[in-house]
Design a protein around this motif. Structure first.
Motif, short mmCIF file in Angstrom:
data_model
loop_
_atom_site.label_atom_id
_atom_site.label_comp_id
_atom_site.label_asym_id
_atom_site.label_seq_id
_atom_site.Cartn_x
_atom_site.Cartn_y
_atom_site.Cartn_z
N ASP A 90 33.17 34.76 0.24
CA ASP A 90 32.96 33.43 -0.34
C ASP A 90 32.70 32.42 0.78
N MET A 91 31.50 31.85 0.80
CA MET A 91 31.12 30.95 1.87
C MET A 91 31.88 29.63 1.85
N TRP A 92 32.55 29.30 0.72
CA TRP A 92 33.25 28.03 0.62
C TRP A 92 34.68 28.12 1.12
N GLU A 93 35.18 29.34 1.36
CA GLU A 93 36.54 29.51 1.85
C GLU A 93 36.61 29.22 3.34
N SER A 94 37.81 28.90 3.80
CA SER A 94 38.04 28.79 5.24
C SER A 94 38.28 30.19 5.80
N VAL A 95 38.14 30.32 7.10
CA VAL A 95 38.36 31.61 7.75
C VAL A 95 39.78 32.10 7.47
N TRP A 96 40.77 31.22 7.62
CA TRP A 96 42.16 31.63 7.42
C TRP A 96 42.40 32.07 5.98
N ASP A 97 41.87 31.32 5.03
CA ASP A 97 42.11 31.64 3.62
C ASP A 97 41.50 32.98 3.23
N THR A 98 40.29 33.26 3.70
CA THR A 98 39.64 34.50 3.29
C THR A 98 40.32 35.71 3.91
N VAL A 99 40.78 35.59 5.16
CA VAL A 99 41.48 36.70 5.81
C VAL A 99 42.85 36.90 5.17
N SER A 100 43.54 35.82 4.85
CA SER A 100 44.84 35.92 4.18
C SER A 100 44.69 36.56 2.80
N TYR A 101 43.64 36.18 2.09
CA TYR A 101 43.39 36.73 0.76
C TYR A 101 43.14 38.24 0.83
N SER A 102 42.39 38.66 1.83
CA SER A 102 42.11 40.10 1.98
C SER A 102 43.40 40.88 2.18
N ARG A 103 44.32 40.33 2.97
CA ARG A 103 45.61 41.00 3.16
C ARG A 103 46.37 41.07 1.84
N GLY A 104 46.35 39.98 1.09
CA GLY A 104 47.07 39.93 -0.17
C GLY A 104 46.56 40.91 -1.20
N LEU A 105 45.27 41.27 -1.13
CA LEU A 105 44.71 42.22 -2.08
C LEU A 105 45.40 43.57 -2.02
N PHE A 106 46.04 43.88 -0.89
CA PHE A 106 46.72 45.17 -0.73
C PHE A 106 48.21 45.05 -1.04
N GLY A 107 48.60 43.91 -1.60
CA GLY A 107 49.99 43.74 -2.00
C GLY A 107 50.95 43.59 -0.85
N LEU A 108 50.44 43.15 0.31
CA LEU A 108 51.28 43.01 1.49
C LEU A 108 51.83 41.59 1.60
N ARG A 109 53.01 41.49 2.17
CA ARG A 109 53.59 40.17 2.41
C ARG A 109 52.76 39.40 3.44
N PRO A 110 52.75 38.08 3.38
CA PRO A 110 52.06 37.31 4.41
C PRO A 110 52.61 37.63 5.79
N ASP A 111 51.74 37.69 6.76
CA ASP A 111 52.15 37.94 8.15
C ASP A 111 51.28 37.08 9.06
N PRO A 112 51.62 35.78 9.16
CA PRO A 112 50.80 34.87 9.97
C PRO A 112 50.63 35.32 11.40
N ALA A 113 51.65 35.96 11.97
CA ALA A 113 51.56 36.39 13.37
C ALA A 113 50.49 37.45 13.55
N HIS A 114 50.43 38.40 12.61
CA HIS A 114 49.41 39.44 12.70
C HIS A 114 48.01 38.85 12.53
N LEU A 115 47.86 37.97 11.55
CA LEU A 115 46.54 37.37 11.33
C LEU A 115 46.11 36.52 12.51
N GLU A 116 47.06 35.82 13.11
CA GLU A 116 46.71 35.02 14.30
C GLU A 116 46.22 35.93 15.42
N LYS A 117 46.89 37.05 15.63
CA LYS A 117 46.46 37.98 16.68
C LYS A 117 45.05 38.49 16.41
N VAL A 118 44.78 38.86 15.16
CA VAL A 118 43.45 39.36 14.81
C VAL A 118 42.39 38.29 15.09
N LEU A 119 42.65 37.06 14.66
CA LEU A 119 41.68 35.99 14.85
C LEU A 119 41.50 35.65 16.33
#
Length: 308
Positions: A90-119
């Motif tokens: 989705d081109m209207w999403e922010s980078v953080w939101d779209t990456v966080s959403y992808s993690r959530g699709l797998f039923g995983l708890r939020p992990d800001p530290a992991h996403l920050e490392k990836v980014l």
């Protein structure tokens, strides 16, 4: 050791009668970088899409981490990260939101530290609040990679990941892949840039016409199918190759200054030693020697061209 991906007898036939895959068998070991090479239309993307559960196979079985990718599709899919060829987000999403959403699709708890490392690893951290539509093509490609890594997969598929991107991203990709391999992630790479496979891969598979025609350790493939050329530069030009050297199949350059000797990499070095001795016996004085070895691209073109 059980392979992390096992493909057995997989075929794909469409309603039109076109057979995109023909009884493919392939095992991929955990923690390796496997490069799948093939010309356009060879079946690379079809095979990856079937393993990832995006396309239905016609026959055969596939397991990922021991899970059947149909009967246990949730468990199998959770182990896989996929970076597709096309930009699909989705081109209207922010980078953080779209990456966080992808993690959530797998039923995983939020992990800001992991996403920050990836980014950060993908040089996206400063762009985390930007809408995807504002990013360059290379940055959008990085976002796809971040989405694929958001749920910490054990297998990462990279389908032509650097097609049409800049040299900097390609270099960053190689560095990221090395880091993932060090963490035990299995990488499956399809690419038209054969230097990527030559640089990164542990093993190479070649697919042509929907069939796997070769799977080999990269170093062993280079050893078995590679060729070397020895360029012998002469101090005085020749008009023809001396008859006493006919057994070597030497090619003489148009100017008569260079003799070229082609030999398999498996050939004993004593053959070159004997050639140099016979050159001396023939009274030829040498100015310089230079060698060239076949690249993976040379081998690939030869295999596909021969339909092996």
């Amino acid at each position: 050791m059980q392979p992390i991906i096992s493909v057995t007898g997989v075929s794909k036939r469409y309603a039109t009668g076109f057979e995109a895959l023909k009884s493919v068998d392939l095992d991929i070991a955990e923690g390796e970088i496997f490069a799948l090479l093939g010309p356009n239309g060879a079946g690379k993307t079809t095979l990856i899409s079937i393993i990832c559960g995006i396309v239905n196979k016609s026959t055969g079985t596939i397991t990922v981490g021991g899970h059947d990718n149909v009967a246990e599709y949730r468990q199998a899919r959770a182990l896989i990260g996929l970076v597709p060829q096309e930009l699909t987000t989705d081109m209207w999403e922010s980078v953080w939101d779209t990456v966080s959403y992808s993690r959530g699709l797998f039923g995983l708890r939020p992990d800001p530290a992991h996403l920050e490392k990836v980014l950060r690893d993908l040089s996206l951290w400063e762009k985390k609040d930007d809408k995807i539509m504002t990013l360059s093509g290379g940055m959008k490609r990085r976002v796809l990679i971040a989405k694929a890594l958001s749920h910490e997969p054990r297998v990462l598929f990279l389908d032509e990941p650097t097609a049409g991107v800049d040299v900097e991203l390609r270099r960053d990709m190689w560095e990221m892949v090395r880091g993932l391999k060090a963490d035990g992630v299995t990488i499956v790479l399809t690419t038209h840039y054969i230097e990527e496979a030559e640089e990164m891969a542990d093993r190479v598979g070649v697919i042509s016409g929907g069939e796997i025609i070769l799977v080999e350790e990269k170093a062993e493939l280079m050893r078995k199918l590679g060729r070397k050329e020895l360029a012998i530069q002469l101090k005085e030009p020749l008009s023809a190759v001396p008859g006493t050297l006919a057994e070597y199949g030497l090619d003489l350059s148009k100017d008569g200054h260079t003799l070229t000797y082609a030999y398999d990499t498996q050939a004993e070095r004593t053959g070159i030693t004997r050639l140099l001795r016979d050159l001396d016996t023939a009274g030829l004085r040498l100015r310089d020697l230079d060698t060239r070895q076949s690249t993976l691209e040379d081998i690939f073109v030869n295999l596909v061209g021969n339909g092996r």
